[in-house]
Design a protein around this motif. Structure first.
Motif, PDB file in Angstrom:
ATOM      1  N   LEU A   1       0.817  -1.213   0.000  1.00 40.39           N
ATOM      2  CA  LEU A   1       0.000   0.000   0.000  1.00 40.39           C
ATOM      3  C   LEU A   1       0.849   1.262   0.000  1.00 40.39           C
ATOM      4  N   GLY A   2       2.175   1.108   0.142  1.00 37.05           N
ATOM      5  CA  GLY A   2       3.035   2.289   0.152  1.00 37.05           C
ATOM      6  C   GLY A   2       3.996   2.362   1.316  1.00 37.05           C
ATOM      7  N   LEU A   3       4.615   1.252   1.714  1.00 38.05           N
ATOM      8  CA  LEU A   3       5.670   1.219   2.742  1.00 38.05           C
ATOM      9  C   LEU A   3       5.158   1.658   4.118  1.00 38.05           C
ATOM     10  N   PHE A   4       3.888   1.422   4.412  1.00 37.26           N
ATOM     11  CA  PHE A   4       3.322   1.887   5.680  1.00 37.26           C
ATOM     12  C   PHE A   4       4.048   1.287   6.879  1.00 37.26           C
ATOM     13  N   GLY A   5       4.271  -0.022   6.875  1.00 34.87           N
ATOM     14  CA  GLY A   5       4.843  -0.676   8.040  1.00 34.87           C
ATOM     15  C   GLY A   5       6.274  -0.268   8.311  1.00 34.87           C
ATOM     16  N   SER A   6       7.103  -0.221   7.267  1.00 36.51           N
ATOM     17  CA  SER A   6       8.507   0.150   7.480  1.00 36.51           C
ATOM     18  C   SER A   6       8.633   1.617   7.852  1.00 36.51           C
ATOM     19  N   LYS A   7       7.798   2.455   7.287  1.00 37.69           N
ATOM     20  CA  LYS A   7       7.823   3.872   7.666  1.00 37.69           C
ATOM     21  C   LYS A   7       7.465   4.027   9.143  1.00 37.69           C
ATOM     22  N   TYR A   8       6.447   3.289   9.594  1.00 41.00           N
ATOM     23  CA  TYR A   8       6.053   3.367  11.002  1.00 41.00           C
ATOM     24  C   TYR A   8       7.185   2.867  11.899  1.00 41.00           C
ATOM     25  N   PHE A   9       7.802   1.752  11.527  1.00 41.35           N
ATOM     26  CA  PHE A   9       8.894   1.215  12.340  1.00 41.35           C
ATOM     27  C   PHE A   9      10.056   2.192  12.405  1.00 41.35           C
TER      28      PHE A   9
ATOM     29  N   TYR B   1      24.585  -4.742  -9.462  1.00 43.80           N
ATOM     30  CA  TYR B   1      24.497  -3.796  -8.358  1.00 43.80           C
ATOM     31  C   TYR B   1      23.815  -2.500  -8.794  1.00 43.80           C
ATOM     32  N   ASP B   2      23.066  -1.929  -7.867  1.00 41.83           N
ATOM     33  CA  ASP B   2      22.462  -0.615  -8.061  1.00 41.83           C
ATOM     34  C   ASP B   2      22.840   0.220  -6.844  1.00 41.83           C
ATOM     35  N   SER B   3      23.399   1.372  -7.064  1.00 40.93           N
ATOM     36  CA  SER B   3      23.927   2.166  -5.953  1.00 40.93           C
ATOM     37  C   SER B   3      22.828   2.819  -5.112  1.00 40.93           C
ATOM     38  N   SER B   4      21.656   3.078  -5.698  1.00 38.21           N
ATOM     39  CA  SER B   4      20.661   3.925  -5.034  1.00 38.21           C
ATOM     40  C   SER B   4      20.083   3.289  -3.771  1.00 38.21           C
ATOM     41  N   GLY B   5      19.888   4.115  -2.763  1.00 36.30           N
ATOM     42  CA  GLY B   5      19.221   3.673  -1.540  1.00 36.30           C
ATOM     43  C   GLY B   5      17.719   3.795  -1.602  1.00 36.30           C
ATOM     44  N   LEU B   6      17.212   4.440  -2.658  1.00 36.14           N
ATOM     45  CA  LEU B   6      15.770   4.551  -2.837  1.00 36.14           C
ATOM     46  C   LEU B   6      15.279   3.382  -3.666  1.00 36.14           C
ATOM     47  N   GLY B   7      13.965   3.209  -3.691  1.00 40.72           N
ATOM     48  CA  GLY B   7      13.380   2.124  -4.457  1.00 40.72           C
ATOM     49  C   GLY B   7      12.038   1.749  -3.871  1.00 40.72           C
ATOM     50  N   PRO B   8      11.260   0.942  -4.605  1.00 32.93           N
ATOM     51  CA  PRO B   8       9.890   0.644  -4.209  1.00 32.93           C
ATOM     52  C   PRO B   8       9.782  -0.496  -3.207  1.00 32.93           C
TER      53      PRO B   8
ATOM     54  N   SER C   1      12.555   3.355   3.486  1.00 30.93           N
ATOM     55  CA  SER C   1      12.176   4.033   4.735  1.00 30.93           C
ATOM     56  C   SER C   1      13.366   4.217   5.659  1.00 30.93           C
ATOM     57  N   PHE C   2      14.347   3.310   5.586  1.00 30.68           N
ATOM     58  CA  PHE C   2      15.534   3.403   6.436  1.00 30.68           C
ATOM     59  C   PHE C   2      16.591   4.302   5.790  1.00 30.68           C
ATOM     60  N   TYR C   3      16.729   4.192   4.480  1.00 27.69           N
ATOM     61  CA  TYR C   3      17.657   5.087   3.775  1.00 27.69           C
ATOM     62  C   TYR C   3      17.312   6.554   4.052  1.00 27.69           C
ATOM     63  N   LEU C   4      16.031   6.873   4.090  1.00 28.53           N
ATOM     64  CA  LEU C   4      15.616   8.254   4.344  1.00 28.53           C
ATOM     65  C   LEU C   4      15.896   8.701   5.772  1.00 28.53           C
ATOM     66  N   LYS C   5      16.244   7.765   6.637  1.00 32.74           N
ATOM     67  CA  LYS C   5      16.686   8.082   7.997  1.00 32.74           C
ATOM     68  C   LYS C   5      18.207   8.010   8.126  1.00 32.74           C
ATOM     69  N   ASN C   6      18.898   8.051   6.978  1.00 32.87           N
ATOM     70  CA  ASN C   6      20.368   8.050   6.930  1.00 32.87           C
ATOM     71  C   ASN C   6      20.975   6.749   7.440  1.00 32.87           C
ATOM     72  N   VAL C   7      20.331   5.646   7.122  1.00 32.24           N
ATOM     73  CA  VAL C   7      20.811   4.317   7.485  1.00 32.24           C
ATOM     74  C   VAL C   7      21.305   3.620   6.220  1.00 32.24           C
TER      75      VAL C   7
ATOM     76  N   MET D   1      11.607  11.961  -3.254  1.00 29.02           N
ATOM     77  CA  MET D   1      11.075  10.750  -2.622  1.00 29.02           C
ATOM     78  C   MET D   1       9.823  11.157  -1.862  1.00 29.02           C
ATOM     79  N   LEU D   2       8.752  10.389  -2.030  1.00 33.64           N
ATOM     80  CA  LEU D   2       7.455  10.769  -1.469  1.00 33.64           C
ATOM     81  C   LEU D   2       7.127   9.985  -0.203  1.00 33.64           C
ATOM     82  N   ASP D   3       6.262  10.581   0.611  1.00 31.37           N
ATOM     83  CA  ASP D   3       5.634   9.880   1.735  1.00 31.37           C
ATOM     84  C   ASP D   3       4.387   9.201   1.184  1.00 31.37           C
ATOM     85  N   TYR D   4       4.457   7.898   0.950  1.00 22.68           N
ATOM     86  CA  TYR D   4       3.363   7.176   0.295  1.00 22.68           C
ATOM     87  C   TYR D   4       2.161   6.993   1.210  1.00 22.68           C
TER      88      TYR D   4
END
Length: 540
Positions: A312-320, A376-383, A388-394, A465-468
């Protein structure tokens, strides 16, 4: 009182031949049993917020308990979170044209500002009468629609006009929006107007647009009821008393019967079992957890998280990541397994997030088994949930064996899983954890955007990067350097409400709008920044 969880036997499927360690045989059998249960019809596709999701959560929690993990949720191993709170079509909702009933929630929807009332009448095409139901062809009313306003503004304005002119109800057709967009409007707060208002989808619109129609017998009732939907993460923990924690995750939710309109076989109302997506990753998560529990790797704590709400849009990982039991500044890195069940010699394994720490280049190649093809793909973003963790600098890594013809379709079943390949990935993930065990906390590196997705119509990116999980526009989580949004002046926290001629009500409508542009195009983006509205010029 200690909470007891269902623990199912890990037997029942014949072992595939595998070069032959006893420990590998055990892991292989466990993987098969986990996927067989999680992707069984009994769980009805593990759609977030359903009994099938809860059966899956209970199973995962039971396996974590059997492994010896400590519960780290807010309710034992479970961590519930809110997905949405709004309205949905109620049990009394009905709409018929010439006695042919349409299905509420599928072929029509009451609009969020609608009165909970009924109306009926003999209606002539193109004639709006006092004391009768009005039919509004949205396609023919384009001159009345404010191109800079939200689409729903037109529906509200027209309903108010209809009531002031004596209408008893109003029906909108040929609106151009899909059902998913209109459903998202039900999450937004609105005043209730005086007459019932119905949105009609494609099938009803064809009937109401027929050139040979002499008149319609319309009967409708708009019924809306409060709706609250929750999901559940499952969280287990190994506490080694270390200053840093490694998070290993996989989402376990899937599509159910396609009720959220995210199936790629929308006309097949059958269970989507999601064996690869992502029973495979969940099974791998449990086996990595078991191996680490039995290991002597004690220089980090380990959090194992089975996320829900990903589809539905990374709800669980964003909450965690925002409210979980482990503060993000204490997280060393996050490893995410999403669709790891279809390893093939041709595609090999894709590892994303490779650029999120300089350490990955030192560690990962040495953990890759000989003969395994890796890209390999360097990006920390993705679907998937690592974003959700990359956006917290992890620092993150994302393990993925590629899409296939059964992706988001009912054919994603257990018999198509390559369990030998999944065992290889389990051992690789364990090996990466092992090789970081003696190292200090990993440095984090920001990465560039992933390339536009091939095969989906996307050839450009704004660089955001959006807040889904956000409704009422597309909320910007982060803005990438060197991309069009950054150059234009868009900032993190802005809410995109229009992209060119396209109104944006959520991340989905933003995505659809973005897909209409190509490299070199110029347009504008309208955002809300606090109480202000700002418009920026964009060139892709």
């Amino acid at each position: 009182m200690k909470k007891l969880y269902l623990i199912l036997p890990l037997a029942g499927m014949a072992l595939t031949a595998y070069p032959q360690k006893k420990a590998d045989k055990k892991t292989l059998g466990n993987l098969q049993a986990h996927v067989a249960y999680l992707a069984s019809d009994k769980l009805e596709g593990r759609r977030t917020g359903t009994p099938g999701e809860q059966l899956a959560a209970t199973y995962i929690a039971g396996q974590m308990q059997a492994i010896g993990l400590s519960p780290k949720g807010t309710d034992g191993f479970l961590q519930p979170f809110l997905v949405r709170e709004g309205l949905e079509s109620g049990p009394k909702a009905r709409f018929s044209i010439n006695s042919q009933a349409l299905k509420a929630g599928d072929q029509f929807l009451p609009l969020p500002f609608s009165a909970r009332k009924s109306a009926k009448g003999e209606v002539l095409p193109g004639v709006n009468e006092v004391d009768n139901v009005w039919l509004i062809n949205v396609k023919d009313a384009k001159d009345e629609i404010n191109p800079h306003g939200a689409p729903l503004d037109f529906y509200i304005k027209k309903t108010k006009e209809a009531r002031e002119s004596g209408a008893t109800g109003i029906v909108f057709f040929n609106g151009g929006e899909d059902l998913q967009t209109v459903s998202s409007w039900l999450d937004l707060p609105h005043e209730t107007l005086a007459i019932p208002a119905i949105w009609v989808g494609e099938e009803g619109s064809k009937t109401l647009s027929a050139d040979d129609a002499n008149g319609f017998q319309i009967e409708l009732e708009a019924d809306l009821v409060p709706s609250k939907r929750t999901g559940t993460n499952v969280v287990g923990f190994i506490d080694n008393g270390a200053p840093a924690t490694v998070v290993i995750g996989a989402h376990y939710d899937h599509l159910g019967y396609g009720e959220d309109h995210n199936s790629l076989a929308p006309n097949e109302k059958v269970v989507h079992n999601g064996a690869d997506d992502n029973a495979s990753g969940t099974a791998a998560l449990l086996e990595v957890a078991r191996l680490l529990k039995e290991s002597k790797l004690k220089n980090a704590n380990y959090a194992f998280v089975a996320f829900s709400g990903e589809e539905l849009g990374l709800f669980g990982s964003k909450y965690f990541a925002e409210k979980g039991p482990v503060p993000m500044q204490q997280v060393n890195f996050m490893l995410n397994m999403d669709m790891v069940g279809r390893l093939s010699a041709e595609k090999g394994l894709q590892i994303g997030g490779y650029g999120t720490s300089p350490v990955w280049g030192e560690v990962v190649p040495g953990a890759v088994p000989k003969g395994l093809k890796v890209s390999y793909d360097s990006s920390g973003l993705g679907p998937s949930d690592h974003a959700s963790f990359y956006l917290k600098n992890v620092p993150v890594l994302f393990f993925f064996t590629g899409t296939h013809g059964d992706y988001h379709k009912p054919g994603d079943d257990t018999e198509k899983i390559n369990f030998d390949g999944e065992l290889t990935i389990v051992k690789l993930v364990y090996g990466i954890v092992e090789k970081t065990n003696g190292r200090p906390k990993l440095a984090f590196t920001r990465t560039s955007d992933p390339p536009p997705m091939s095969g989906t119509g996307f050839t450009v990116t704004l660089g955001v990067m959006l807040d889904y999980t956000f409704k009422g526009g597309a909320k910007v989580e982060s803005v990438r350097d060197g991309k069009p949004a950054k150059a234009a002046g868009v900032e993190a926290g802005d809410v995109i409400v229009r992209l060119g001629d396209y109104a944006v009500t959520d991340a989905m409508s933003y995505t659809k709008a973005l897909g209409t542009f190509k490299k070199g195009d110029k347009t504008s983006v309208k955002v809300k920044r606090g109480s202000e509205e700002k418009v920026f010029d964009i060139q892709f």
